[in-house]
Scaffold this active site. Structure first.
Site, PDB file in Angstrom:
ATOM      1  N   LYS A  47       0.849  -1.197   0.000  1.00  0.00           N
ATOM      2  CA  LYS A  47       0.000   0.000   0.000  1.00  0.00           C
ATOM      3  C   LYS A  47       0.886   1.250   0.000  1.00  0.00           C
ATOM      4  CE  LYS A  47      -3.448   2.865   0.774  1.00  0.00           C
ATOM      5  NZ  LYS A  47      -4.304   3.230  -0.365  1.00  0.00           N
ATOM      6  N   LEU A  79      -5.364   7.346   1.468  1.00  0.00           N
ATOM      7  CA  LEU A  79      -4.086   6.783   1.909  1.00  0.00           C
ATOM      8  C   LEU A  79      -4.090   6.240   3.342  1.00  0.00           C
ATOM      9  CD1 LEU A  79      -1.569   9.343   0.296  1.00  0.00           C
ATOM     10  CD2 LEU A  79      -2.023   6.985  -0.443  1.00  0.00           C
ATOM     11  N   ASN A 132       4.562   7.150  -5.884  1.00  0.00           N
ATOM     12  CA  ASN A 132       3.182   7.362  -6.341  1.00  0.00           C
ATOM     13  C   ASN A 132       2.961   8.860  -6.544  1.00  0.00           C
ATOM     14  OD1 ASN A 132       0.449   7.572  -6.681  1.00  0.00           O
ATOM     15  ND2 ASN A 132      -0.121   6.383  -4.876  1.00  0.00           N
ATOM     16  N   CYS A 135      -2.017  10.065  -6.296  1.00  0.00           N
ATOM     17  CA  CYS A 135      -3.175   9.794  -5.433  1.00  0.00           C
ATOM     18  C   CYS A 135      -4.145  10.974  -5.517  1.00  0.00           C
ATOM     19  CB  CYS A 135      -2.759   9.566  -3.981  1.00  0.00           C
ATOM     20  SG  CYS A 135      -4.224   9.344  -2.932  1.00  0.00           S
ATOM     21  N   SER A 200      -6.205   5.409 -10.516  1.00  0.00           N
ATOM     22  CA  SER A 200      -7.632   5.592 -10.828  1.00  0.00           C
ATOM     23  C   SER A 200      -7.847   6.916 -11.565  1.00  0.00           C
ATOM     24  CB  SER A 200      -8.451   5.565  -9.541  1.00  0.00           C
ATOM     25  OG  SER A 200      -7.995   6.573  -8.669  1.00  0.00           O
ATOM     26  N   GLY A 227     -11.924  -0.087 -12.621  1.00  0.00           N
ATOM     27  CA  GLY A 227     -12.727  -1.151 -13.217  1.00  0.00           C
ATOM     28  C   GLY A 227     -12.967  -0.936 -14.700  1.00  0.00           C
ATOM     29  N   GLY A 276      -6.656  -4.416  -9.687  1.00  0.00           N
ATOM     30  CA  GLY A 276      -7.126  -3.671  -8.531  1.00  0.00           C
ATOM     31  C   GLY A 276      -8.555  -4.037  -8.170  1.00  0.00           C
TER      32      GLY A 276
HETATM   33  C1  SIN Z   1      -6.096   6.113  -1.663  1.00  0.00           C
HETATM   34  O1  SIN Z   1      -5.603   5.620  -0.639  1.00  0.00           O
HETATM   35  O2  SIN Z   1      -6.869   7.072  -1.621  1.00  0.00           O
HETATM   36  C2  SIN Z   1      -5.764   5.529  -2.995  1.00  0.00           C
HETATM   37  C3  SIN Z   1      -4.330   5.707  -3.301  1.00  0.00           C
HETATM   38  C4  SIN Z   1      -4.074   6.125  -4.707  1.00  0.00           C
HETATM   39  O3  SIN Z   1      -5.007   6.229  -5.510  1.00  0.00           O
HETATM   40  O4  SIN Z   1      -2.936   6.393  -5.031  1.00  0.00           O
END
Ligand code: SIN
Length: 316
Positions: A47, A79, A132, A135, A200, A227, A276
């Site tokens: 994660k 997160l 990352n 987010c 996403s 999705g 995912g």
């Molecule tokens: C999240 O924890 O909100 C998702 C993490 C992400 O989309 O990078």
């Protein structure tokens, strides 16, 4: 013909197959990571972590979406994670012979990212560090990859602090000018070895008609879409960066729930393919099903190994 060989390589590391989880799914706690290790996934990622532990956004923050013929998800998790030390502790005891481990980093500030990166560097583990940049769910924080100056600074600082190969996770882009601008930044960094496309589709809004309301609580209902809805967007980004970053490995993510979708990501240029929403919905058995379906499709096309078609998308 014997069964197709699904084995592959990532930066010279051997993998039994190209599948892995998408960061965020089945990877927040050690028990989940251990289950992933025992699953049929070829690799796995933790994660995305911040400097310290976070509870994340208020519930409800994940919604399964079903529509006419389409399945997907909307999330605004924010997160939730155990803090970077927890994942580095897991990384210190991970069995790298069994499968590679990616360590996903999503610090809330440049300094937080550099502190986490320094800790990972000093731990001297064979883990694959991924930054990352995408987010969409932390209220008040923009996605670094949508601000090219911020992205350039962050990638430059991380490259000079880490001094080893690392990767980035990008959000979807929707314009050739943005593909070009992002690729230009990434291509300037030799240590930047891979690019994961896509996170996403950020800040989508799903409406419950009966209740005349949003379906998740954080950010007034705006969340990251995953999705089926995002498969063509993910394939476009995989192929756009495959074309523009010939020296870099591409990891595909988005809309994968069948062996055919895995095949399409590989054909578009991905080397590994993440799962995912389908993993969230179906559980760890999704990996063996996708491997079976991929092998069956390859067999029907006469392909004996992934290299026979990987990145070979034809245009008209
Ligand atoms: C999240 O924890 O909100 C998702 C993490 C992400 O989309 O990078």
């Amino acid at each position: 013909m014997s069964a197709p060989d699904l084995s592959t390589e990532f930066l010279s590391l051997p993998l039994a197959n190209p599948l892995m989880n998408a960061s965020g799914v089945w990877c927040t706690r050690v028990a989940e990571l251990e289950a992933l290790l025992d699953s049929a996934a070829g690799a796995m990622v933790t994660k995305s972590c911040t400097l310290t532990r976070r509870d994340g956004n208020p519930e409800p923050r994940y919604r399964t979406l079903t529509g006419p013929g389409l399945a997907g998800s909307l999330n605004s998790m924010g997160l939730p994670n155990e803090g970077h030390g927890y994942y580095l502790d897991y990384a210190a005891q991970h069995d790298y012979e069994q499968k590679p481990l990616f360590f996903s980093v999503s610090g809330l500030t440049l300094d937080d990212n550099l502190t986490i990166v320094a800790a990972a560097r000093d731990a001297v583990l064979p883990v694959q560090l991924e930054l990352n940049l995408s987010c969409p769910n932390v209220p008040g924080k923009a996605q670094p990859a949508y601000d090219f100056a911020a992205m350039d600074e962050l990638v430059t600082e991380v490259a000079s602090a880490y001094r080893r190969p690392f990767g980035v996770k990008l959000p979807p882009y929707f314009d050739f000018a943005h593909f070009d601008a992002a690729a230009e930044i990434l291509n300037r960094h030799d240590h930047l070895a891979w690019v994961t496309c896509i996170n996403s589709v950020g800040n989508a809004l799903v409406i419950d008609t009966a209740n005349e309301s949003t379906v998740i609580r954080p950010k007034d209902g705006f969340g990251g879409l995953g999705g089926d809805y995002v498969l063509p967007i993910a394939l476009a980004n995989v192929n756009a960066f495959h074309r523009r970053c010939p020296g870099k490995v591409i990891i595909g993510c988005g809309g994968v729930r069948s062996g055919e979708h895995v095949f399409q990501h590989l054909l578009a240029g991905a080397t590994l393919v993440q799962v995912g929403t389908a993993l969230y919905e179906e559980g760890l058995g999704v990996f063996s099903r996708l491997n079976r379906e991929l092998a069956r499709l390859m067999e029907s096309k006469g392909y004996s190994r992934i290299a026979d078609f990987q990145g070979a998308l034809r245009t008209l």
